[in-house]
Design an enzyme around this catalytic site. Sequence first.
Site, PDB file in Angstrom:
ATOM      1  CD  GLU A 291      57.280  35.929 -50.795  1.00 34.52           C
ATOM      2  OE1 GLU A 291      57.459  36.143 -49.592  1.00 34.52           O
ATOM      3  OE2 GLU A 291      56.882  36.798 -51.585  1.00 34.52           O
ATOM      4  NE  ARG A 295      56.397  35.844 -46.955  1.00 37.40           N
ATOM      5  CZ  ARG A 295      55.192  36.353 -47.125  1.00 37.40           C
ATOM      6  NH1 ARG A 295      54.248  36.142 -46.247  1.00 37.40           N
ATOM      7  NH2 ARG A 295      54.906  37.066 -48.202  1.00 37.40           N
ATOM      8  CG  ASP A 424      61.178  45.054 -53.691  1.00 33.00           C
ATOM      9  OD1 ASP A 424      61.680  44.023 -54.163  1.00 33.00           O
ATOM     10  OD2 ASP A 424      60.031  45.092 -53.196  1.00 33.00           O
ATOM     11  CD  GLU A 558      56.373  47.064 -48.183  1.00 34.13           C
ATOM     12  OE1 GLU A 558      55.209  47.494 -47.976  1.00 34.13           O
ATOM     13  OE2 GLU A 558      56.646  45.852 -48.314  1.00 34.13           O
ATOM     14  CB  THR A 644      63.813  41.942 -47.593  1.00 35.63           C
ATOM     15  OG1 THR A 644      62.952  42.901 -48.202  1.00 35.63           O
ATOM     16  CG2 THR A 644      63.387  40.537 -47.969  1.00 35.63           C
TER      17      THR A 644
HETATM   18  C1  DMJ Z   1      57.468  41.298 -47.524  1.00 34.61           C
HETATM   19  O1  DMJ Z   1      57.279  39.941 -47.634  1.00 34.61           O
HETATM   20  C2  DMJ Z   1      58.891  41.657 -47.765  1.00 34.61           C
HETATM   21  O2  DMJ Z   1      59.105  42.905 -47.248  1.00 34.61           O
HETATM   22  C3  DMJ Z   1      59.275  41.639 -49.204  1.00 34.61           C
HETATM   23  O3  DMJ Z   1      60.584  42.106 -49.429  1.00 34.61           O
HETATM   24  C4  DMJ Z   1      58.331  42.428 -50.050  1.00 34.61           C
HETATM   25  N1  DMJ Z   1      57.138  42.770 -49.424  1.00 34.61           N
HETATM   26  C5  DMJ Z   1      56.507  42.001 -48.446  1.00 34.61           C
HETATM   27  C6  DMJ Z   1      55.525  42.824 -47.636  1.00 34.61           C
HETATM   28  O4  DMJ Z   1      54.934  43.838 -48.307  1.00 34.61           O
END
Ligand code: DMJ
Length: 666
Positions: A291, A295, A424, A558, A644
């Site tokens: 995370e 982020r 994912d 998503e 992501t």
């Molecule tokens: C986000 O923090 C990112 O997209 C992560 O890969 C998975 N999902 C959350 C949001 O749903």
Amino acid sequence: MTQSSFEVWPHPPVLYFHHQNMTTPALLPLSGRRIPTLSPGASSFPHHRATLRLSEKFILLLILSAFITLCFGAFFFLPDNSKHKRFDFGLEDVLIPHIESEKEARHSSRQVIHGVGAHDEHRHREEEESLRDKIRADHERALQEAKEKLRKSKEELKAEIQTEKTKVVEDLKKKDGPKPLPPVPMPKLVGVNDGDPGDPDTKEKRDKIREMMKHAWDSYRQYGWGHNELKPIAKKGHSTNIFGNSQMGATIVDALDTLYIMGLHDEFKDGQEWIEQNLDFSVNAEVSVFEVNIRFIGGLLAAYYLSGQEVFKVKAVQLAEKLLPAFNTPTGIPWAMVNLKSGVGRNWGWASAGSSILAEFGTLHMEFVHLTYLTGNPAYYQKVMHIRKLLAKMDRPNGLYPNYLNPRTGRWGQHHTSVGGLGDSFYEYLLKAWLMSDKTDTEARKTYDDAIEAIERHLIRKSNGGLTFIGEWKNGHLERKMGHLTCFAGGMFALGADGSPDDKAGHYLQLGAEIAHTCHESYDRTVLKLGPEAFKFDSGLEAVAVRQNEKYYILRPEVIETYWYMWRFTHDPKYRQWGWEAVQAIDKYCRVSGGFSGVKDVYSSNPTYDDVQQSFFLAETLKYLYLLFSSDELLPLENWVFNTEAHPLPVLHLGNITLPGSETQQ
Ligand code: DMJ
């Protein structure tokens, strides 16, 4: 601690804790008084000393040196030993000096008033007071640290020793002051702003999305500033364990690039100022490596590339250095969590027998390659390439990658495979590693193609009603359930269509469109027109949630992400129409006076709020919506690859650049 015993050895008088196979002194001077032995049969000190191993000696040395430091502190700073009454034994009594009684204090103060004067006496008493407080606090901290050490497992202690060693080496290297980051050519930055869509109707919709961003940001600014996230109903700050309950301003960092591309420059500046003045990673916080990477590092790097402001690069690198100890595992597969201060790592308690998670250790590549590019430090690149190599050597059940891998043994945990939660972004980053390298990283592309082929064979099915879905593979059985998270895959298939083997570009674009359609159905079949967390294709059910705890919507991006990719590749107006439906639903059901909140049941016309404004709502959901209603000139996909968390990073033309460390990887 499973078994403890306490005993006294006359010289020196030290209390020993026996922790599993270890014997460690706990800093307790006992003046010869005997403490009851809690565990019968505990052996005596000389025997244990004989069997101490190197790592244990190291710990022993650490703790003894802490004790000696304390003794020195006490010796030099204790104002007057005669005023400290000795207590009968109890842990606290041994460590905390007794404070003289009120009566004694009054008596001595009268004496001083006669001799020196009331003012001096008052000052003297204050100084004494604060010294005592300091000594007491030092003692308490030392005791706490000793207790924490003894609670740790052997692995954790070993990792800690390793981290200490690395730190000493690094400190020595840094002795001449921090090395400035080497200047590197800025990659081609195209389309960092504007993106005017042209027609007034689209422009109006885009303005609405910008207004929603402003409402989310202003609310956070007013009620949650500096906290990680916002509680829009309670109108106060919010955090979760992924940020280690430290106030790291996650929303600020996550939102920066969205503010930038929307032209919200004052807000961007405000965020930059907070980062310059407050964002500090020397905190005792245990954070999620994944995370924090997607982020914070992703957010800071994107802000750096878009704005050119050095501070973002510097902060990203400072943070990345703090994540590196997470890789100190027997296999080099990182721990899920790391303490930013101590560097000690561990895994989530719930993850299959101490495993690391595929979607977490497999979602570092993009950011780490950029870190090596920007710093010249090969370590980042080498760490992610090591993970890739290790995975390449492993057997894969049915060609699938299980979600769990044990970082100690290097063996898979439970054989569960998912393109949603836990799996994912591992697949996403294989494709994006190839795109980000200007399509030179063909190894990544091949790995992606092979993985997707196995996923199509085992996980992708059509429902009775004709909806294409991606299920979850659990020990050889397909669960006909799809998560909201899995919906990103529509966009991924479309993004990977060009360059797919055997000229299957059309097939993958079609697959992307089918997933987008299914995910839209999951929204359309609810009362609020917002998608549930997970939905089924079983026993006559088609794209609807069954269990109460799968009916929530937490402002996730998503489905909108997939609409946007599909729009870019097809320009089919239905994707803008579906995106606009989502905008209206979010504004109607999630907007409150203090920001935006998730809702607990998308099938209820009277929904309750979860009272969290997720940082990814600003980073991803609103950004993808804004891009959906912008022209393709804003952040063109030939030049930018989105991590992501929707943070855009520029393509690195690795055909012309050699990354430090890449020469030794072959
Ligand atoms: C986000 O923090 C990112 O997209 C992560 O890969 C998975 N999902 C959350 C949001 O749903």
